[in-house]
Design a protein around this motif. Structure first.
Motif, PDB file in Angstrom:
ATOM      1  N   LEU A 130       0.835  -1.209   0.000  1.00  0.00           N
ATOM      2  CA  LEU A 130       0.000   0.000   0.000  1.00  0.00           C
ATOM      3  C   LEU A 130       0.871   1.260   0.000  1.00  0.00           C
ATOM      4  CD1 LEU A 130      -2.816  -1.102   2.449  1.00  0.00           C
ATOM      5  CD2 LEU A 130      -3.091  -0.552   0.020  1.00  0.00           C
ATOM      6  N   PHE A 131       1.970   1.221   0.769  1.00  0.00           N
ATOM      7  CA  PHE A 131       2.911   2.345   0.760  1.00  0.00           C
ATOM      8  C   PHE A 131       3.417   2.604  -0.656  1.00  0.00           C
ATOM      9  CE2 PHE A 131       7.502   3.082   0.400  1.00  0.00           C
ATOM     10  CZ  PHE A 131       7.529   4.429   0.717  1.00  0.00           C
ATOM     11  N   LEU A 132       3.799   1.538  -1.372  1.00  0.00           N
ATOM     12  CA  LEU A 132       4.305   1.699  -2.733  1.00  0.00           C
ATOM     13  C   LEU A 132       3.253   2.312  -3.653  1.00  0.00           C
ATOM     14  CD1 LEU A 132       6.359  -1.584  -3.258  1.00  0.00           C
ATOM     15  CD2 LEU A 132       7.228   0.735  -2.886  1.00  0.00           C
ATOM     16  N   VAL A 133       1.992   1.909  -3.499  1.00  0.00           N
ATOM     17  CA  VAL A 133       0.905   2.482  -4.305  1.00  0.00           C
ATOM     18  C   VAL A 133       0.794   3.977  -4.023  1.00  0.00           C
ATOM     19  CG1 VAL A 133      -1.606   2.518  -4.629  1.00  0.00           C
ATOM     20  CG2 VAL A 133      -0.385   0.334  -4.538  1.00  0.00           C
ATOM     21  N   PHE A 134       0.795   4.342  -2.740  1.00  0.00           N
ATOM     22  CA  PHE A 134       0.694   5.761  -2.383  1.00  0.00           C
ATOM     23  C   PHE A 134       1.921   6.534  -2.847  1.00  0.00           C
ATOM     24  CE2 PHE A 134      -2.952   4.530  -0.065  1.00  0.00           C
ATOM     25  CZ  PHE A 134      -3.665   5.685   0.233  1.00  0.00           C
ATOM     26  N   PHE A 135       3.095   5.919  -2.771  1.00  0.00           N
ATOM     27  CA  PHE A 135       4.308   6.573  -3.251  1.00  0.00           C
ATOM     28  C   PHE A 135       4.210   6.874  -4.744  1.00  0.00           C
ATOM     29  CE2 PHE A 135       8.538   6.555  -5.103  1.00  0.00           C
ATOM     30  CZ  PHE A 135       9.155   7.534  -4.334  1.00  0.00           C
ATOM     31  N   LEU A 136       3.721   5.916  -5.507  1.00  0.00           N
ATOM     32  CA  LEU A 136       3.568   6.126  -6.947  1.00  0.00           C
ATOM     33  C   LEU A 136       2.538   7.218  -7.251  1.00  0.00           C
ATOM     34  CD1 LEU A 136       3.756   2.435  -8.214  1.00  0.00           C
ATOM     35  CD2 LEU A 136       5.494   4.235  -8.467  1.00  0.00           C
ATOM     36  N   GLY A 192      -2.183  16.286  -2.050  1.00  0.00           N
ATOM     37  CA  GLY A 192      -0.881  15.629  -1.911  1.00  0.00           C
ATOM     38  C   GLY A 192      -0.417  15.594  -0.466  1.00  0.00           C
ATOM     39  N   ASP A 193      -0.667  16.676   0.279  1.00  0.00           N
ATOM     40  CA  ASP A 193      -0.316  16.715   1.699  1.00  0.00           C
ATOM     41  C   ASP A 193      -1.189  15.764   2.506  1.00  0.00           C
ATOM     42  OD1 ASP A 193       1.703  18.570   1.345  1.00  0.00           O
ATOM     43  OD2 ASP A 193       0.353  20.269   1.604  1.00  0.00           O
ATOM     44  N   TYR A 194      -2.442  15.666   2.130  1.00  0.00           N
ATOM     45  CA  TYR A 194      -3.365  14.717   2.762  1.00  0.00           C
ATOM     46  C   TYR A 194      -2.858  13.290   2.554  1.00  0.00           C
ATOM     47  CZ  TYR A 194      -7.679  11.916   3.074  1.00  0.00           C
ATOM     48  OH  TYR A 194      -8.608  10.946   3.371  1.00  0.00           O
ATOM     49  N   LEU A 195      -2.446  12.974   1.327  1.00  0.00           N
ATOM     50  CA  LEU A 195      -1.974  11.627   1.009  1.00  0.00           C
ATOM     51  C   LEU A 195      -0.613  11.311   1.616  1.00  0.00           C
ATOM     52  CD1 LEU A 195      -2.949  11.248  -2.759  1.00  0.00           C
ATOM     53  CD2 LEU A 195      -4.134  10.309  -0.759  1.00  0.00           C
ATOM     54  N   VAL A 196       0.234  12.315   1.777  1.00  0.00           N
ATOM     55  CA  VAL A 196       1.599  12.043   2.235  1.00  0.00           C
ATOM     56  C   VAL A 196       1.619  11.495   3.655  1.00  0.00           C
ATOM     57  CG1 VAL A 196       2.334  14.286   3.187  1.00  0.00           C
ATOM     58  CG2 VAL A 196       3.976  12.827   2.005  1.00  0.00           C
ATOM     59  N   VAL A 197       0.723  11.955   4.523  1.00  0.00           N
ATOM     60  CA  VAL A 197       0.719  11.405   5.884  1.00  0.00           C
ATOM     61  C   VAL A 197       0.225   9.961   5.883  1.00  0.00           C
ATOM     62  CG1 VAL A 197       0.620  13.587   7.151  1.00  0.00           C
ATOM     63  CG2 VAL A 197      -1.503  12.478   6.466  1.00  0.00           C
ATOM     64  N   ILE A 198      -0.703   9.654   4.993  1.00  0.00           N
ATOM     65  CA  ILE A 198      -1.162   8.266   4.865  1.00  0.00           C
ATOM     66  C   ILE A 198      -0.006   7.408   4.361  1.00  0.00           C
ATOM     67  CG2 ILE A 198      -2.787   6.729   3.701  1.00  0.00           C
ATOM     68  CD1 ILE A 198      -4.762   9.133   3.631  1.00  0.00           C
ATOM     69  N   LEU A 255       3.226   7.973   4.738  1.00  0.00           N
ATOM     70  CA  LEU A 255       4.202   7.826   5.818  1.00  0.00           C
ATOM     71  C   LEU A 255       3.729   6.827   6.868  1.00  0.00           C
ATOM     72  CD1 LEU A 255       5.356  11.517   6.329  1.00  0.00           C
ATOM     73  CD2 LEU A 255       6.658   9.635   5.322  1.00  0.00           C
ATOM     74  N   TYR A 256       2.446   6.854   7.165  1.00  0.00           N
ATOM     75  CA  TYR A 256       1.857   5.903   8.102  1.00  0.00           C
ATOM     76  C   TYR A 256       2.055   4.471   7.587  1.00  0.00           C
ATOM     77  CZ  TYR A 256      -1.723   3.279  10.627  1.00  0.00           C
ATOM     78  OH  TYR A 256      -2.386   2.338  11.380  1.00  0.00           O
ATOM     79  N   LEU A 257       1.745   4.257   6.324  1.00  0.00           N
ATOM     80  CA  LEU A 257       1.895   2.930   5.727  1.00  0.00           C
ATOM     81  C   LEU A 257       3.350   2.468   5.765  1.00  0.00           C
ATOM     82  CD1 LEU A 257      -0.502   3.444   2.704  1.00  0.00           C
ATOM     83  CD2 LEU A 257      -0.923   1.963   4.690  1.00  0.00           C
ATOM     84  N   PHE A 258       4.265   3.385   5.530  1.00  0.00           N
ATOM     85  CA  PHE A 258       5.690   3.056   5.583  1.00  0.00           C
ATOM     86  C   PHE A 258       6.088   2.646   6.997  1.00  0.00           C
ATOM     87  CE2 PHE A 258      10.208   4.135   5.963  1.00  0.00           C
ATOM     88  CZ  PHE A 258      10.717   3.370   4.931  1.00  0.00           C
ATOM     89  N   LEU A 259       5.675   3.419   7.970  1.00  0.00           N
ATOM     90  CA  LEU A 259       5.989   3.116   9.364  1.00  0.00           C
ATOM     91  C   LEU A 259       5.428   1.760   9.772  1.00  0.00           C
ATOM     92  CD1 LEU A 259       7.186   4.210  12.054  1.00  0.00           C
ATOM     93  CD2 LEU A 259       4.936   5.187  12.511  1.00  0.00           C
ATOM     94  N   LYS A 260       4.161   1.518   9.422  1.00  0.00           N
ATOM     95  CA  LYS A 260       3.512   0.258   9.772  1.00  0.00           C
ATOM     96  C   LYS A 260       4.088  -0.929   8.992  1.00  0.00           C
ATOM     97  CE  LYS A 260       0.020  -0.378  11.799  1.00  0.00           C
ATOM     98  NZ  LYS A 260      -0.240  -0.997  13.078  1.00  0.00           N
TER      99      LYS A 260
END
Length: 120
Positions: free
Chosen positions: A10-16, A35-41, A43-48
């Motif tokens: 999911l992180f990779l999808v959001f990154f793309l 984009g700012d709304y999506l970036v925290v999501i 980052l959350y996915l990356f952390l998790k």
């Protein structure tokens, strides 16, 4: 530490998605706010992906990081590190403080909390 493949994918999808927004959109609501709304999501996915942490704790960490980066934009931190002309640094860290960014980050984290609470 525990790798979570689902969160990472999911992180990779959001990154793309974020990369596409940065590459194709140079202005407007989607670039500056969504984009700012999506970036925290993202980052959350990356952390998790790498740390087994409760959703609320991860959300708070991500929100604190986003707020810290935004408030750094009130300082001359890019000049201090001689990065004021570096396109990628400005793209990732930003260069101008916006209260609307804080709102976008907060809404992104609230979205995470709602989704994660429905999952459990």
């Amino acid at each position: 530490m525990q790798f979570n493949k689902t969160y990472f994918l999911l992180f990779l999808v959001f990154f793309l998605i974020e990369a596409a927004i940065a590459y194709y959109l140079k202005d407007g609501f989607i670039r500056h706010t969504f984009g700012d709304y999506l970036v925290v999501i993202m980052l959350y996915l990356f952390l998790k992906s790498f740390i087994k942490i409760k959703p609320i704790s991860a959300s708070v960490v991500v929100l604190l990081i986003a707020f810290a980066v935004e408030f750094l934009q009130l300082t001359s931190f890019l000049e201090y590190f001689n990065l004021e002309n570096n396109y990628y640094t400005k793209l990732i860290l930003g260069s101008t403080f916006q209260i609307s960014d804080l709102l976008a980050y907060t809404l992104g984290v609230l979205t995470i909390i709602v989704i994660e609470s429905k999952r459990s």
